[in-house]
Design a protein around this motif. Structure first.
Motif, PDB file in Angstrom:
ATOM      1  N   VAL A   1      -5.738   7.753  -4.983  1.00 27.60           N
ATOM      2  CA  VAL A   1      -5.592   6.457  -4.307  1.00 27.60           C
ATOM      3  C   VAL A   1      -5.250   6.644  -2.835  1.00 27.60           C
ATOM      4  O   VAL A   1      -5.811   5.962  -1.959  1.00 27.60           O
ATOM      5  CB  VAL A   1      -4.510   5.604  -5.009  1.00 27.60           C
ATOM      6  CG1 VAL A   1      -4.129   4.412  -4.154  1.00 27.60           C
ATOM      7  CG2 VAL A   1      -5.006   5.133  -6.368  1.00 27.60           C
TER       8      VAL A   1
ATOM      9  N   ILE B   1     -12.023   8.767  -8.584  1.00 29.89           N
ATOM     10  CA  ILE B   1     -10.717   8.454  -9.175  1.00 29.89           C
ATOM     11  C   ILE B   1     -10.587   9.095 -10.557  1.00 29.89           C
ATOM     12  O   ILE B   1      -9.532   9.652 -10.900  1.00 29.89           O
ATOM     13  CB  ILE B   1     -10.506   6.931  -9.256  1.00 29.89           C
ATOM     14  CG1 ILE B   1     -10.289   6.335  -7.859  1.00 29.89           C
ATOM     15  CG2 ILE B   1      -9.331   6.585 -10.164  1.00 29.89           C
ATOM     16  CD1 ILE B   1      -9.026   6.816  -7.174  1.00 29.89           C
TER      17      ILE B   1
ATOM     18  N   GLY C   1      -6.175   0.294  -4.844  1.00 28.79           N
ATOM     19  CA  GLY C   1      -5.156   1.135  -5.446  1.00 28.79           C
ATOM     20  C   GLY C   1      -3.983   0.347  -6.006  1.00 28.79           C
ATOM     21  O   GLY C   1      -3.364   0.772  -6.993  1.00 28.79           O
TER      22      GLY C   1
ATOM     23  N   LEU D   1     -11.741   2.858  -1.258  1.00 26.92           N
ATOM     24  CA  LEU D   1     -11.108   1.849  -2.120  1.00 26.92           C
ATOM     25  C   LEU D   1     -10.821   0.553  -1.367  1.00 26.92           C
ATOM     26  O   LEU D   1     -10.362  -0.410  -1.971  1.00 26.92           O
ATOM     27  CB  LEU D   1      -9.792   2.403  -2.682  1.00 26.92           C
ATOM     28  CG  LEU D   1      -9.890   3.498  -3.742  1.00 26.92           C
ATOM     29  CD1 LEU D   1      -8.507   4.014  -4.109  1.00 26.92           C
ATOM     30  CD2 LEU D   1     -10.613   2.999  -4.986  1.00 26.92           C
TER      31      LEU D   1
ATOM     32  N   ASN E   1       0.825  -1.203   0.000  1.00 22.14           N
ATOM     33  CA  ASN E   1       0.000   0.000   0.000  1.00 22.14           C
ATOM     34  C   ASN E   1       0.861   1.256   0.000  1.00 22.14           C
ATOM     35  O   ASN E   1       0.572   2.224  -0.719  1.00 22.14           O
ATOM     36  CB  ASN E   1      -0.917   0.001   1.228  1.00 22.14           C
ATOM     37  CG  ASN E   1      -1.868   1.187   1.227  1.00 22.14           C
ATOM     38  OD1 ASN E   1      -2.565   1.447   0.257  1.00 22.14           O
ATOM     39  ND2 ASN E   1      -1.879   1.937   2.320  1.00 22.14           N
TER      40      ASN E   1
ATOM     41  N   TRP F   1     -16.615   5.714  -5.960  1.00 23.42           N
ATOM     42  CA  TRP F   1     -15.152   5.832  -5.961  1.00 23.42           C
ATOM     43  C   TRP F   1     -14.590   5.898  -7.381  1.00 23.42           C
ATOM     44  O   TRP F   1     -13.536   6.501  -7.617  1.00 23.42           O
ATOM     45  CB  TRP F   1     -14.501   4.724  -5.146  1.00 23.42           C
ATOM     46  CG  TRP F   1     -14.604   3.312  -5.659  1.00 23.42           C
ATOM     47  CD1 TRP F   1     -15.443   2.340  -5.219  1.00 23.42           C
ATOM     48  CD2 TRP F   1     -13.801   2.709  -6.692  1.00 23.42           C
ATOM     49  NE1 TRP F   1     -15.239   1.173  -5.909  1.00 23.42           N
ATOM     50  CE2 TRP F   1     -14.229   1.367  -6.812  1.00 23.42           C
ATOM     51  CE3 TRP F   1     -12.779   3.156  -7.512  1.00 23.42           C
ATOM     52  CZ2 TRP F   1     -13.659   0.483  -7.736  1.00 23.42           C
ATOM     53  CZ3 TRP F   1     -12.213   2.284  -8.431  1.00 23.42           C
ATOM     54  CH2 TRP F   1     -12.654   0.958  -8.527  1.00 23.42           C
TER      55      TRP F   1
ATOM     56  N   VAL G   1       2.339   2.218  -3.547  1.00 20.38           N
ATOM     57  CA  VAL G   1       1.485   2.679  -4.648  1.00 20.38           C
ATOM     58  C   VAL G   1       1.735   4.138  -5.035  1.00 20.38           C
ATOM     59  O   VAL G   1       1.967   4.441  -6.211  1.00 20.38           O
ATOM     60  CB  VAL G   1       0.000   2.430  -4.323  1.00 20.38           C
ATOM     61  CG1 VAL G   1      -0.897   3.140  -5.335  1.00 20.38           C
ATOM     62  CG2 VAL G   1      -0.292   0.930  -4.327  1.00 20.38           C
TER      63      VAL G   1
ATOM     64  N   LEU H   1      -4.886  -0.525  -9.474  1.00 20.85           N
ATOM     65  CA  LEU H   1      -4.842   0.669 -10.317  1.00 20.85           C
ATOM     66  C   LEU H   1      -3.398   1.024 -10.668  1.00 20.85           C
ATOM     67  O   LEU H   1      -3.112   1.457 -11.790  1.00 20.85           O
ATOM     68  CB  LEU H   1      -5.512   1.847  -9.603  1.00 20.85           C
ATOM     69  CG  LEU H   1      -7.010   1.699  -9.320  1.00 20.85           C
ATOM     70  CD1 LEU H   1      -7.524   2.892  -8.526  1.00 20.85           C
ATOM     71  CD2 LEU H   1      -7.791   1.555 -10.627  1.00 20.85           C
TER      72      LEU H   1
ATOM     73  N   GLY I   1      -7.897   5.406  -0.269  1.00 18.52           N
ATOM     74  CA  GLY I   1      -7.445   4.091   0.155  1.00 18.52           C
ATOM     75  C   GLY I   1      -6.791   4.050   1.513  1.00 18.52           C
ATOM     76  O   GLY I   1      -7.014   3.125   2.301  1.00 18.52           O
TER      77      GLY I   1
END
Length: 378
Positions: free
Chosen positions: A273, A130, A211, A194, A75, A126, A78, A214, A277
């Protein structure tokens, strides 16, 4: 003789492979970090234990495995990956996008506004947020591209100014939303998040969210657009030589605007994100998150390529994830920033290394020719 051949092979590898140089400078960064830890009287193995725990989830000291650490690492990686792509994409067109931070901030801001005020419909909510983050990031980057292409305004100066405009504009916009204090907004609706249950379950409650998917899609788009399309060819040609590209019928103005717009879209996505997220509420930014600035280093280490930037982003995310674990093992958290800084310094002197290796190769060739001439004279 074999030793000389081996040294020559290593030198050739460093001369020909950007990837090999990137690996070398990362290793040098960690080596210097290790020396610094020893210098302050701490055990450098604790640093590597922390990094290993974030990478695998396994705590060597306690013999316990928890996959949550892996989820947190992914995470945290990202935004580094996405902001790295923002710098790398512009660099392939010969531009220096120091404005990834501003593009990230406007993306984060629009995502938060749509999360708080948009339609509370599952998935659609969401998705709209985004898309909004990507669009505003593209606009923010495109402004710089237009100024550069049309009026020869330095992209460095323009992006630095827009970074601060983005920060203070974000504060004004978010604080205008009802229920907001000087620190945060009210909580987002669940439909804007997210985070999904299946990722939380398999990573034992980490903040890993959609995320990550993505980011992978963004890397694939970057690779395909840059390497497999006519647009990408035009961008790369412009980066190599603007005059030659113009002579070949490529619109340099269009290439510059597209490059900065797409770069801004990547950074805007990063902001969206992070907003949806990693947090359950909107933030009133008191300062910059610095993902955009670190993204410059990520792109440099990744040689501005899709896969290189992905791996580099994972590395920087790993260092960030390992920070609290290092502190628990009595390693100063600042050591990760020092390692990142040293990696950037070593990357910056890569050209000097190339010049040195080329000089050595030239001298070796001259000696070889001289020896052959002397041998022939005999």
């Amino acid at each position: 003789m074999k030793s000389k051949e081996k040294k020559k092979n290593i030198s050739d590898l460093l001369l020909q492979s950007d990837g090999a140089v990137s690996v070398l400078v990362v290793l040098l960064g960690f080596l210097c970090g290790t020396i610094l830890i020893l210098a302050v009287g701490r055990n450098p193995m604790n640093m590597y234990k922390s990094i290993f725990q974030s990478l695998t989830g396994y705590n060597i000291d306690r013999g316990v495995w928890n996959i949550r650490y892996v989820g947190e690492w992914l995470n945290l990686s990202v935004p580094y990956i996405l902001c790295g792509l923002a710098m790398a994409f512009a660099a392939r067109t010969g531009l220096f996008n120091i404005g990834g931070e501003g593009q990230y901030i406007v993306g984060l801001t629009v995502a938060q506004v749509i999360a708080l005020l948009g339609p509370e419909i599952p998935v659609l909510h969401w998705v709209i947020a985004i898309i909004g983050a990507i669009a505003i990031g593209a606009v923010w980057g495109g402004i710089v591209g237009f100024l550069k292409a049309k009026y020869e305004v330095s992209e460095v100066v323009a992006t630095i100014m827009l970074n601060y405009i983005a920060l203070y504009l974000s504060r004004i916009v978010i604080m205008a939303i009802p229920g907001t204090n000087t620190y945060k907004t009210v909580d987002f609706p669940v439909t804007a998040s997210l985070r999904v249950d299946f990722l939380s379950v398999i990573t034992n409650g980490s903040t890993l969210n959609l995320g990550i998917f993505l980011a992978v899609i963004a890397v694939i788009i970057y690779w395909f657009l840059m390497e497999k399309t006519n647009v990408g060819f035009g961008l790369r040609a412009t980066g190599f030589n603007k005059e030659a590209a113009r002579y070949g019928g490529i619109s340099v103005v269009t290439s510059v605007v597209i490059s900065m717009a797409v770069a801004g879209a990547f950074a805007g996505l990063g902001g969206g994100v992070v907003a949806l997220g990693s947090f359950r509420y909107g933030r009133v930014l008191s300062g910059m998150d610095n993902y955009g600035f670190t993204g410059i280093a990520v792109a440099l280490v990744g040689n501005n390529t899709a896969i290189g930037t992905l791996l580099s982003g994972l590395l920087f995310g790993l260092l960030a994830a390992a920070q609290p674990l290092m502190q628990s093992r009595q390693i100063p958290k600042e050591i990760t920033f020092i390692i990142q800084g040293l990696i950037v310094v070593f990357i910056a002197i890569r050209s000097g290394l190339r010049i040195y290796l080329n000089w050595r190769a030239k001298k070796a060739l001259e000696k070889q020719v001289l020896a052959e001439n002397l041998e022939g004279g005999k």
